[in-house]
Every structure is written in C-alpha cells, then in structure tokens.
Enzyme design. Sequence first.
Site, PDB file in Angstrom:
ATOM      1  CD  GLN A 217       5.940   2.914  10.833  1.00 22.72           C
ATOM      2  OE1 GLN A 217       7.154   2.732  10.959  1.00 22.72           O
ATOM      3  NE2 GLN A 217       5.220   2.248   9.975  1.00 22.72           N
TER       4      GLN A 217
ATOM      5  CB  ALA B  44      -8.848  12.215   5.867  1.00 18.47           C
TER       6      ALA B  44
ATOM      7  CD  GLU C  49      -2.776   1.234   2.430  1.00 20.83           C
ATOM      8  OE1 GLU C  49      -3.714   0.432   2.342  1.00 20.83           O
ATOM      9  OE2 GLU C  49      -2.599   1.990   3.396  1.00 20.83           O
TER      10      GLU C  49
END
Length: 291
Positions: A214, A51, A17
């Site tokens: 992260q 978003a 991804e």
Amino acid sequence: MKLTELLKEDTPSISFEVFPPKTESSYDSVRHATEEIAKLRPSFMSVTYGAGGGTSKYTLDIARDIKENYGVPSIAHLTCVSSTKETVKERIQDIKKAGIVNVMALRGDIPKDKVGEDRARWDYRHAFELVRELRESGDFCIGGACYPEIHPESRDRKEDIYYLAKKVETGCDFLTTQMFFDNNILYSFLYKIREAGITVPIVPGIMPITNAAQLERAIKISGSHIPERFKNLVDRFGGNNHAMLEAGVAYATDQIIDLYANGINHVHVYSMNKPEVAERIMLNLSAILGR
Ligand code: FAD
C-alpha cells in the site's frame, strides 16, 4: 447537512473516505464495509468517484445509504476530465435526485491514452470548470483537492498555489489535502496558502498505511515524502501484516493527534474500506473525540 456547518465546529472531529466497488460482484462486500465504518459515527464520510466515471452509480448509492440509513452526512466525489458537458450535467442531476448536497469537485487524472492530446477541444481541462458548473447548478457545498507537496503537473509551488486560489475563488467552500506523512509539510503549506489569501477551511487527509504494498502505491499516486521514522517502521514491520496494521495505525494516530494539538479541528482519514482500521483509530482517539 452541509459540511461547511460541521467544519465550523471548534472541537476535534474525524471523517472517513471510502471508495465504490469496481464491479457489481463486489458491491455487497464494499457496501458492508462502508456501513461498518458509518456505524462508528464519524462526522461525515466521503465516497470517491472511479476514474472515468464507470462506477458513478455506486458512488451515489453508497453516499445515499450512509446518509439515509446511518444518519452520517456524506459527500459524493465527481470528476470531469474524461467526461462531456452532457454527462456531467446528468451526473449533477443524479446527485440532486439522491438528495446529496455535498460534492467534491475534481478534475480526475488524465487517462494515459489522452496525455499527448491537444486539450483545447476538451469539455473540461481543470477542476475549476466543474466547480463553476456545480455553483451554477444548485445550492451545493463544494469541496476541492489541494496538494501540500504540489500537484505532480505543477511547475512549482507558486504556480500550484496560484491555480488553487483561482479554483477557490470560483466557488470551493473547503479543500481536502492529498495524503502526507510529515505534518511539517502541511504546516508550511498552510502558511503559504493563507499568505496567498486562501481562507477556506483546509481538511488534512491522512492515509494509514497498513501494508508495505500500500505504501508503494501511495507514493506512486501522491509522490509524498516518506520520513525516515516511517521508512524504518515499514522496513521493520512491512513483512508482518498484523504488526504493520498496528504500526501503521499508531503512526496515523500520532499524526492526527499532532494536527489536533496544533489547532486543526477536523481530519479526514483515507480508510480504504477497512472498518478495522477506522475502528482502531477511533478507539485510539476516543477521549480526544469525547466518545
Ligand atoms: P485541478 O485543480 O484541475 O489541478 C490539476 C493541475 O492543473 C494542477 O497542477 C493545477 O495547478 C493545474 N491547474 C488548475 N487550474 C488550472 C488552470 N486554470 N490553468 C492551468 N493549470 C491549472 N480522482 C478520482 O478519479 N476520483 C476521486 O474520487 C478522487 N478524489 C480525490 C480526493 C482528494 C482529496 C485528492 C487530493 C485527489 C483525488 N483524486 C480523485 C485525484 C485527482 O483527480 C487528481 O489528483 C487529479 O490529477 C487532479 O485533480 P484536481 O481536482 O486537483 O485538479
């Protein structure tokens, strides 16, 4: 190529991804990173949707580039909760024009300023409404999201799986999971959703953690349980970027091998636009992937 065809294969495979740039100025560096990942020839790549949809054009540009210039099938994400019907219809037409046949249909997170609003008037409240719209708009292969540790807004597992089954019935061809760091959680989830009659392919999503910050972000987004073994690793190596990269890739590789060993053929890796992470994982799995 529709991802449903790839997901039928019964040999181990991997996909990555990537996410689009937030601004035009970072477009070239993101595109370069995604192309480096495409050169590794994963079975497909997914491109997320920013978003609120601000980066929708980049999602499609990158998904098309990966497919047309590198021959790697791609899937474009699309969200609906902050959009009007009109905008979603336009986006679906853009996806068609870009020749993209695989779409990940997501609700998107509720924007902070809309959390308390009366949702009755919203054009979209849940992902299944987008799944339905895509089904009616063309011959797409449609993916949806699922949550081995329950979506944060669900009351309990029963409710979570009930609505997941409804979403699949509406037209999802497969589901990709939220990240998880303990494979036993996935195995138990698989058992429960199969019992609830959900039979579409489930693609486990693995997030290699390569720095301590992260991990904090990942826990905040997903609420994932962090096993003691993984906590120890971050405590010991989190302060050293090179060591943490090595340890994070090793942990993710270990999770992926265990998934393959337990009969799962396809694993999706949240590679976070980091070609070095994708490359190390591919190298670790080269014999397993028959490369
Ligand atoms: P839904 O399927 O609508 O589920 C959301 C909640 O609503 C759940 O609690 C569910 O149980 C409940 N629900 C569902 N249907 C009903 C119903 N009919 N009635 C009552 N309750 C219902 N976000 C982005 O902004 N861009 C991305 O590209 C992106 N990619 C993602 C990829 C994956 C694999 C995953 C796991 C998440 C991704 N997200 C992305 C995040 C996602 O948008 C959020 O997790 C969001 O909060 C939920 O999206 P959903 O599609 O799962 O929603």
